[in-house]
Write a protein that holds these residues in place. Structure first.
Motif, PDB file in Angstrom:
ATOM      1  N   LYS A 138       0.803 -10.629  14.749  1.00  0.00           N
ATOM      2  CA  LYS A 138       0.930  -9.505  15.689  1.00  0.00           C
ATOM      3  C   LYS A 138       2.391  -9.182  15.996  1.00  0.00           C
ATOM      4  N   ARG A 139       3.208  -9.286  14.953  1.00  0.00           N
ATOM      5  CA  ARG A 139       4.613  -8.908  15.057  1.00  0.00           C
ATOM      6  C   ARG A 139       4.803  -7.501  14.481  1.00  0.00           C
ATOM      7  N   PHE A 140       5.902  -6.868  14.864  1.00  0.00           N
ATOM      8  CA  PHE A 140       6.213  -5.546  14.342  1.00  0.00           C
ATOM      9  C   PHE A 140       6.593  -5.630  12.870  1.00  0.00           C
ATOM     10  N   ILE A 141       6.292  -4.582  12.127  1.00  0.00           N
ATOM     11  CA  ILE A 141       6.596  -4.544  10.697  1.00  0.00           C
ATOM     12  C   ILE A 141       7.802  -3.636  10.441  1.00  0.00           C
ATOM     13  N   GLU A 142       8.612  -3.996   9.426  1.00  0.00           N
ATOM     14  CA  GLU A 142       9.821  -3.222   9.128  1.00  0.00           C
ATOM     15  C   GLU A 142       9.521  -2.167   8.049  1.00  0.00           C
ATOM     16  N   TYR A 143       8.582  -1.287   8.360  1.00  0.00           N
ATOM     17  CA  TYR A 143       8.131  -0.322   7.358  1.00  0.00           C
ATOM     18  C   TYR A 143       9.040   0.884   7.214  1.00  0.00           C
ATOM     19  N   GLU A 144       9.860   1.196   8.233  1.00  0.00           N
ATOM     20  CA  GLU A 144      10.672   2.406   8.144  1.00  0.00           C
ATOM     21  C   GLU A 144      11.697   2.336   7.013  1.00  0.00           C
ATOM     22  N   ARG A 156       3.023   8.327   0.748  1.00  0.00           N
ATOM     23  CA  ARG A 156       2.849   9.035   2.031  1.00  0.00           C
ATOM     24  C   ARG A 156       1.626   8.498   2.766  1.00  0.00           C
ATOM     25  N   CYS A 157       0.560   8.228   2.038  1.00  0.00           N
ATOM     26  CA  CYS A 157      -0.647   7.666   2.651  1.00  0.00           C
ATOM     27  C   CYS A 157      -0.369   6.256   3.183  1.00  0.00           C
ATOM     28  N   ILE A 158       0.336   5.449   2.394  1.00  0.00           N
ATOM     29  CA  ILE A 158       0.696   4.094   2.830  1.00  0.00           C
ATOM     30  C   ILE A 158       1.534   4.156   4.100  1.00  0.00           C
ATOM     31  N   TYR A 159       2.473   5.104   4.135  1.00  0.00           N
ATOM     32  CA  TYR A 159       3.345   5.261   5.294  1.00  0.00           C
ATOM     33  C   TYR A 159       2.531   5.600   6.543  1.00  0.00           C
ATOM     34  N   GLY A 160       1.545   6.470   6.393  1.00  0.00           N
ATOM     35  CA  GLY A 160       0.695   6.827   7.527  1.00  0.00           C
ATOM     36  C   GLY A 160      -0.072   5.630   8.068  1.00  0.00           C
ATOM     37  N   PHE A 161      -0.596   4.801   7.162  1.00  0.00           N
ATOM     38  CA  PHE A 161      -1.282   3.585   7.589  1.00  0.00           C
ATOM     39  C   PHE A 161      -0.322   2.633   8.309  1.00  0.00           C
ATOM     40  N   ASN A 217      -5.035   0.158  -9.695  1.00  0.00           N
ATOM     41  CA  ASN A 217      -4.912   1.453 -10.379  1.00  0.00           C
ATOM     42  C   ASN A 217      -4.888   2.656  -9.439  1.00  0.00           C
ATOM     43  N   THR A 218      -5.377   2.492  -8.223  1.00  0.00           N
ATOM     44  CA  THR A 218      -5.354   3.626  -7.291  1.00  0.00           C
ATOM     45  C   THR A 218      -4.260   3.511  -6.245  1.00  0.00           C
ATOM     46  N   LEU A 219      -3.731   2.295  -6.037  1.00  0.00           N
ATOM     47  CA  LEU A 219      -2.728   2.088  -4.998  1.00  0.00           C
ATOM     48  C   LEU A 219      -1.410   1.533  -5.545  1.00  0.00           C
ATOM     49  N   VAL A 220      -1.464   0.333  -6.125  1.00  0.00           N
ATOM     50  CA  VAL A 220      -0.241  -0.388  -6.459  1.00  0.00           C
ATOM     51  C   VAL A 220       0.561   0.314  -7.555  1.00  0.00           C
ATOM     52  N   ARG A 221      -0.052   0.548  -8.703  1.00  0.00           N
ATOM     53  CA  ARG A 221       0.697   1.165  -9.805  1.00  0.00           C
ATOM     54  C   ARG A 221       1.159   2.586  -9.475  1.00  0.00           C
ATOM     55  N   PRO A 222       0.295   3.452  -8.916  1.00  0.00           N
ATOM     56  CA  PRO A 222       0.779   4.803  -8.567  1.00  0.00           C
ATOM     57  C   PRO A 222       1.938   4.774  -7.580  1.00  0.00           C
ATOM     58  N   ALA A 223       1.863   3.915  -6.566  1.00  0.00           N
ATOM     59  CA  ALA A 223       2.951   3.856  -5.579  1.00  0.00           C
ATOM     60  C   ALA A 223       4.246   3.378  -6.227  1.00  0.00           C
ATOM     61  N   MET A 224       4.160   2.375  -7.105  1.00  0.00           N
ATOM     62  CA  MET A 224       5.363   1.891  -7.789  1.00  0.00           C
ATOM     63  C   MET A 224       5.979   2.971  -8.658  1.00  0.00           C
ATOM     64  N   ASN A 225       5.152   3.735  -9.330  1.00  0.00           N
ATOM     65  CA  ASN A 225       5.687   4.815 -10.168  1.00  0.00           C
ATOM     66  C   ASN A 225       6.301   5.932  -9.327  1.00  0.00           C
ATOM     67  N   TRP A 235       3.794  -3.692  -2.450  1.00  0.00           N
ATOM     68  CA  TRP A 235       2.990  -4.881  -2.159  1.00  0.00           C
ATOM     69  C   TRP A 235       3.013  -5.222  -0.668  1.00  0.00           C
ATOM     70  N   ASN A 236       4.206  -5.147  -0.057  1.00  0.00           N
ATOM     71  CA  ASN A 236       4.311  -5.527   1.354  1.00  0.00           C
ATOM     72  C   ASN A 236       3.339  -4.757   2.246  1.00  0.00           C
ATOM     73  N   PRO A 237       3.396  -3.413   2.264  1.00  0.00           N
ATOM     74  CA  PRO A 237       2.486  -2.685   3.161  1.00  0.00           C
ATOM     75  C   PRO A 237       1.027  -2.735   2.736  1.00  0.00           C
ATOM     76  N   ILE A 238       0.753  -2.695   1.435  1.00  0.00           N
ATOM     77  CA  ILE A 238      -0.643  -2.696   0.979  1.00  0.00           C
ATOM     78  C   ILE A 238      -1.329  -4.004   1.377  1.00  0.00           C
ATOM     79  N   CYS A 239      -0.621  -5.124   1.223  1.00  0.00           N
ATOM     80  CA  CYS A 239      -1.199  -6.409   1.639  1.00  0.00           C
ATOM     81  C   CYS A 239      -1.395  -6.455   3.152  1.00  0.00           C
ATOM     82  N   ALA A 240      -0.430  -5.904   3.899  1.00  0.00           N
ATOM     83  CA  ALA A 240      -0.547  -5.902   5.362  1.00  0.00           C
ATOM     84  C   ALA A 240      -1.715  -5.051   5.821  1.00  0.00           C
ATOM     85  N   ILE A 241      -1.894  -3.914   5.184  1.00  0.00           N
ATOM     86  CA  ILE A 241      -2.947  -2.975   5.592  1.00  0.00           C
ATOM     87  C   ILE A 241      -4.335  -3.502   5.238  1.00  0.00           C
ATOM     88  N   THR A 242      -4.460  -4.068   4.032  1.00  0.00           N
ATOM     89  CA  THR A 242      -5.779  -4.522   3.563  1.00  0.00           C
ATOM     90  C   THR A 242      -6.114  -5.939   4.012  1.00  0.00           C
TER      91      THR A 242
END
Length: 354
Positions: free
Chosen positions: A293-299, A320-325, A242-250, A214-221
């Motif tokens: 416009k602050r840095f995100i703790e995605y690592e 992996r796609c979320i990480y790239g974004f 169905n294409t982002l949230v559930r697959p990433a959680m699984n 949820w954290n990165p998907i909300c930030a990206i979108t």
């Protein structure tokens, strides 16, 4: 009466300030808080706090506030800190690192470092740099935010899970005892829920099911969890859920099992999908950071889960796609803050290409 524990708190935003308040009110700790952007406001007027656990306070301050990390080794007048609590965002790709920040305050073999931070493997740099210091995991489920400098709103009760990041080079029972003692100190107010949790990995992977997705998907979108859910019809296979949230959680579930033998039941995915009440329009912290416009703790939230899972043989294409974004978003923020210069980089690249 036993001497009060000396606590250094680094990161006095919403979570950090409520942590300091609860410790001071429990009567077993004195807190020195290191403030940054809110230092001037708090020095002049103290904190204004609206807390569901502690009520309303105006002009509250911990025992001591500082605007820089105290150097214990260089100043003999500073007594060693028994606990160093870190509630800052953990962003290893933007210097200084957490190790560099806290190093002047750590007394080898004495200070217990408490990481009330999210993510995986956050303890590893500290075990390496401070091999004689116990490091504890703190996983917070509190809802607290600094709505403006010095003004704290806590709207969801303080629940803290504490356990050792076990270091095989140190005595196991001493690490357990340090965690249990911190739980007693933190629980002393009777107003919070603080529990000892020996299985740190289970707690962290479970929370990662939310935070790595949820954290990165909300930030990206730039859409909060409510809007992403409203935009997703259950019978639409190509919806955001169905294409982002559930697959990433699984994928995170599969990684938890492969990496740490942590069993996260499939039903937990739907629990995390619906974790936020629709009416609160929840904007997770990473989304709030991008807005400011602050840095995100995605690592530590996305990258470590991805690296660990793939190393264990788990296919994680969505993450992996979320990480790239996330890397792209972070680069954009680095440019905004002057840490990267696109023009200079382009010129250097042209030189390399001959």
């Amino acid at each position: 009466m036993a001497e009060k524990a000396r606590v250094l708190l680094i990161g006095s935003g919403g979570i950090g300030t409520m942590t300091a308040l609860n410790l001071e009110r429990g009567g077993h700790a004195v807190v020195t808080a290191v403030l940054r952007s809110n230092y001037t406001a708090v020095k002049e007027k103290g904190f204004t706090i609206d807390s569901c656990d502690h009520g309303k306070l105006d002009g509250w301050r911990p025992t001591e506030i500082l605007n820089k990390i105290p150097d214990v080794s260089a100043d003999s007048s500073i007594k060693p800190f028994d606990y160093i609590i870190c509630t800052t965002k953990n962003i290893p790709d933007v210097p200084p690192t957490l190790v560099d920040i806290i190093k002047p305050a750590v007394t080898p073999g004495h200070s217990v470092i408490v990481l009330i931070q999210n993510g995986l493997n956050i303890e590893k740099p500290l075990h390496k740099e401070f091999p004689t210091n116990i490091v504890l995991s703190g996983v917070s489920f509190m809802g607290a935010d600094e709505v403006k400098p010095g003004h704290i709103l806590e709207n969801d009760t303080d629940r803290l899970s504490v356990g050792p990041f076990f270091n095989p080079a140190l005595d196991i029972e001493a690490q357990v005892a340090a965690a249990e003692k911190f739980v007693r100190i933190y629980s002393a107010t009777g107003k919070v829920q603080c529990s000892y949790e020996r299985d740190v990995l289970f707690v962290r992977w479970r929370k990662l099911l939310y935070n790595a997705v949820w954290n990165p998907i909300c930030a990206i979108t730039e859409m909060d969890t409510t809007r992403l859910r409203l935009a997703s019809d259950e019978d639409d296979g190509s919806s955001p859920l169905n294409t982002l949230v559930r697959p990433a959680m699984n994928e995170v579930r599969a990684a938890a099992k492969a990496v740490a033998n942590v069993e996260l039941p499939e039903s937990l995915v739907e629990v995390m999908v619906d974790a936020d009440p629709l009416e609160i329009w929840c904007a997770p912290s990473m989304m709030q950071d991008t807005r400011k416009k602050r840095f995100i703790e995605y690592e530590y939230l996305v990258g470590e889960a991805l690296r660990a899972g793939e190393k264990a043989g788990v296919s994680m294409p969505t993450l992996r796609c979320i990480y790239g974004f996330c890397k792209a978003v972070q680069w954009r923020t680095k440019e905004y803050n002057g840490l990267v210069d696109p023009q200079k980089l382009m010129e250097e690249r042209k030189k390399l290409q001959g």
